[in-house]
Write a protein that holds these residues in place. Structure first.
Motif: not given
Length: 359
Positions: A287-288, A290-292, A313, A318-319, A322, A358
């Motif tokens: 997840i990180l 693709v989001t950070k 993902p 993505l959801e 999570k 994170q």
């Protein structure tokens, strides 16, 4: 690749057929795609009262447990032990390369898990440190080798140039090899523990690293690159991550329980706990990725997408990824029921930290 089978959160080399009974059999033997359907259904039908109780326990503990101080203190102990174990000696170049990656920082999640598990079953930090350091040496070896041009071909690790970028590919390979072999030498030096338990710990770690563990996950990961997600599904992805990522978190926890004097029942409960948080660690990592940003992660962001690797993902969205991570968190928490409420606080907090990290 489609022939690879995996029961969720199960390391096939350590859970034998028929060894899981009752409700555990339902969780551990259900195929992954059915398991996810059950996650939502169970929560909706029963209200998940057990989970609610555990979450309440975690929230209560967090009010009195200073997790950051605990992590900083344990990481400091581990860093000092690693610095003392791998000193700068002849041949200087190889030891420089080993120390460069080994002492480059990092959250030290695996060695802290080892220490926390040891203390949970009645052991002391000093007893767990050789095992904790051994796991971190092997983890560092895997990072050095993963970053090589012939593997993931990465230039950044923990915010610094990767080992081969500083010392060259040949030295990087040897530095990883040296850390791998020294890990077992260091684990064998454990004092204050019965020889039988030390041998058991060595066997556990060896299995985690070899062709049924870390190497198995790595080879399937390499083989699946660029393959159509319709041909390679969630079972293969879980095989990769249970072996490539979760296996060292599991080994760290189990080693701590072994050297700490845990009973077989305690060791297996902690094994299941670690397997769940280990898989959750990788789901969160995907997840990180693709989001950070690279700056936020301290390593190259989006590299899995560039390499066309299988990720949660990519296969689940993505959801849903999570949601899966949240469920793995709850299942991990359930394994800690029955342990001393004060001693279990570090493991509950560590699981929560992994779920919400994170970078």
């Amino acid at each position: 690749m489609a022939s690879v089978k995996l029961s969720s959160c199960v390391h096939p080399s350590v859970i034998k057929p028929g060894s899981i009974t009752g409700s555990n059999r339902c969780f551990l033997k259900t195929p992954p795609f059915l398991l996810r359907q059950k996650f939502t259904a169970l929560s909706a039908v029963r209200g998940d009262s057990n989970t609610a109780s555990i979450i309440h326990q975690e929230e209560t503990q967090s009010l009195s447990f200073d997790f950051m101080s605990y992590m900083i203190g344990k990481a400091s102990s581990v860093n000092q032990a690693l610095d003392s174990a791998v000193t700068l000696r002849e041949p200087v170049k190889i030891h420089e390369a080993m120390r460069y990656s080994l002492l480059a920082g990092g959250k030290r999640v695996r060695p802290v898990l080892c220490i926390a598990a040891c203390e949970l079953v009645g052991g002391e930090e000093s007893v767990a440190l050789p095992a904790a350091c051994a796991v971190e040496m092997i983890h560092t070896m895997s990072l050095i080798h993963d970053d090589l041009p012939c593997m993931d071909n990465d230039d950044l690790r923990r915010g610094k140039p990767t080992n081969h970028k500083v010392f060259g590919e040949d030295v990087a390979v040897l530095a990883g090899d040296a850390l791998l072999s020294f890990a077992f030498e260091h684990l064998a030096s454990t004092s204050g523990v019965s020889p039988a338990r030390v041998v058991r710990a060595i066997g556990e770690l060896a299995k985690a690293v070899g062709s049924e563990g870390l190497v198995a996950g790595q080879i399937v990961d390499i083989s699946s690159e660029g393959m159509d997600s319709n041909d390679v599904g969630l079972e293969v992805l879980e095989f990769i991550h249970v072996h490539k990522t979760a296996v060292l978190l599991e080994a760290a926890t189990v080693l701590g329980a072994i050297v700490g004097g845990g009973s077989d029942e305690e060791i297996e409960k902690l094994r299941k706990f670690a397997r769940c948080i280990g898989l959750m660690f990788q789901v969160v990592d995907d997840i990180l990725d693709v989001t950070k940003s690279s700056e936020e992660l301290g390593k190259t962001a989006g590299k899995d997408l560039i390499a066309d690797k299988l990720t949660y993902p990519k296969l689940m969205g993505l959801e849903k990824s999570k949601e899966f991570a949240e469920r793995l968190m709850r299942d991990a928490q359930e394994q800690l029921q029955g342990f001393d409420s004060k001693k279990v606080a570090p493991l509950l907090a560590l699981a929560n930290y992994i779920a919400k990290r994170q970078n």
